[in-house]
Design an enzyme around this catalytic site. Structure first.
Site, short mmCIF file in Angstrom:
data_model
loop_
_atom_site.label_atom_id
_atom_site.label_comp_id
_atom_site.label_asym_id
_atom_site.label_seq_id
_atom_site.Cartn_x
_atom_site.Cartn_y
_atom_site.Cartn_z
N ASP A 7 0.88 -1.16 0.00
CA ASP A 7 0.00 0.00 0.00
C ASP A 7 0.92 1.22 0.00
O ASP A 7 2.11 1.11 0.32
CB ASP A 7 -0.89 -0.03 1.25
N ARG A 8 0.39 2.40 -0.32
CA ARG A 8 1.23 3.59 -0.37
C ARG A 8 1.11 4.40 0.92
O ARG A 8 2.00 4.40 1.75
CB ARG A 8 0.86 4.44 -1.59
N ASP A 9 -0.03 5.10 1.08
CA ASP A 9 -0.20 6.00 2.22
C ASP A 9 -0.26 5.21 3.53
O ASP A 9 -1.08 4.31 3.68
CB ASP A 9 -1.48 6.83 2.06
N ASP A 15 0.63 9.19 6.15
CA ASP A 15 -0.77 9.29 5.78
C ASP A 15 -1.35 10.56 6.39
O ASP A 15 -0.77 11.15 7.29
CB ASP A 15 -1.53 8.05 6.30
N ASP A 17 -5.42 12.22 7.39
CA ASP A 17 -6.88 12.16 7.33
C ASP A 17 -7.42 13.21 6.37
O ASP A 17 -8.54 13.09 5.88
CB ASP A 17 -7.49 12.34 8.72
N GLN A 52 -6.88 6.04 -4.24
CA GLN A 52 -6.65 7.48 -4.31
C GLN A 52 -7.96 8.20 -4.60
O GLN A 52 -8.15 8.83 -5.63
CB GLN A 52 -5.58 7.80 -5.37
N CYS A 89 -6.61 3.22 -7.60
CA CYS A 89 -8.05 3.37 -7.80
C CYS A 89 -8.36 4.85 -7.68
O CYS A 89 -8.14 5.44 -6.62
CB CYS A 89 -8.84 2.57 -6.77
N HIS A 91 -11.36 6.16 -7.84
CA HIS A 91 -12.78 6.30 -7.54
C HIS A 91 -13.05 6.64 -6.08
O HIS A 91 -12.24 6.35 -5.21
CB HIS A 91 -13.51 5.00 -7.90
N CYS A 97 -16.97 0.82 -8.29
CA CYS A 97 -15.91 0.19 -9.08
C CYS A 97 -15.52 -1.15 -8.46
O CYS A 97 -15.96 -1.49 -7.37
CB CYS A 97 -14.69 1.11 -9.12
N ASP A 127 -1.68 -0.94 5.99
CA ASP A 127 -1.92 -0.41 7.33
C ASP A 127 -3.41 -0.45 7.69
O ASP A 127 -3.81 0.10 8.70
CB ASP A 127 -1.37 1.02 7.46
#
Length: 180
Positions: A7-9, A15, A17, A52, A89, A91, A97, A127
């Site tokens: 995963d990225r964030d 990350d 909020d 995203q 993603c 969306h 989706c 995470d």
């Protein structure tokens, strides 16, 4: 092929909020960039799968997302590594989706890209529950990091077989059999 899906964030970068909306807000988690490079040095193929929804929400555009990913790739390359594939993603949560994690669409794209029938045995590092569940749908092995939302996620029930580590660097130490 030794493939890992990140995963990225919250795994590679800090990350928020309020969403990571710019190149300046894309800040690597200490040790994460070097960890990716270490995987590459050991012969691993690295893929990133990231929701995203900030795109659908109008918080940033595709060019900005590309710039954030370019920054990530550049930092990894400076350490001697590479990110072999990034899928995202774009969306929102209600767009219907099949690519928004926890659905498996991004992982299906990764499997197709690398000509794999499944991701059985592939480490999937995230995470959040949605990261872990999406990867597990194609046979991935769940690794939870405590960075990002991971400490909160670790307090609840986890999918069977989930291994929990402090951060991506600790996951890589485990996978490579190294000691910190």
């Amino acid at each position: 092929m030794k493939l890992i899906v990140l995963d990225r964030d919250g795994v590679i970068n800090e990350d928020s909020d309020a969403y990571v909306k710019s190149v300046e807000e894309w800040i690597p988690i200490p040790g994460s960039i070097r960890a990716i490079a270490r995987l590459c040095e050991a012969g691993w193929t690295v893929a990133v799968a990231t929701n995203q929804s900030g795109l659908a929400r109008g918080l940033f555009d595709a060019t900005t997302l590309g710039d954030m990913h370019f920054k990530m790739q550049q930092l990894v390359m400076e350490e001697g590594g590479r990110v072999d594939l990034i899928v995202h993603c774009p969306h929102g949560p209600n767009d219907g989706c099949d690519c928004r994690k926890p659905l498996p669409g991004l992982f299906e794209q990764i499997a197709e890209h690398f000509h794999l029938e499944s991701l059985t045995g592939v480490p999937v590092v995230g995470d959040s529950h949605r990261d872990l569940h999406a990867g597990m749908r194609l046979g991935g092995i769940p690794y939870l990091v405590r960075t990002g939302k991971g400490s909160k996620t670790a307090k609840g029930p986890l999918p069977t077989g989930t291994q929990v580590f402090d951060d991506l660097a600790a996951v890589v130490d485990h996978l490579l059999g190294a000691k910190r």
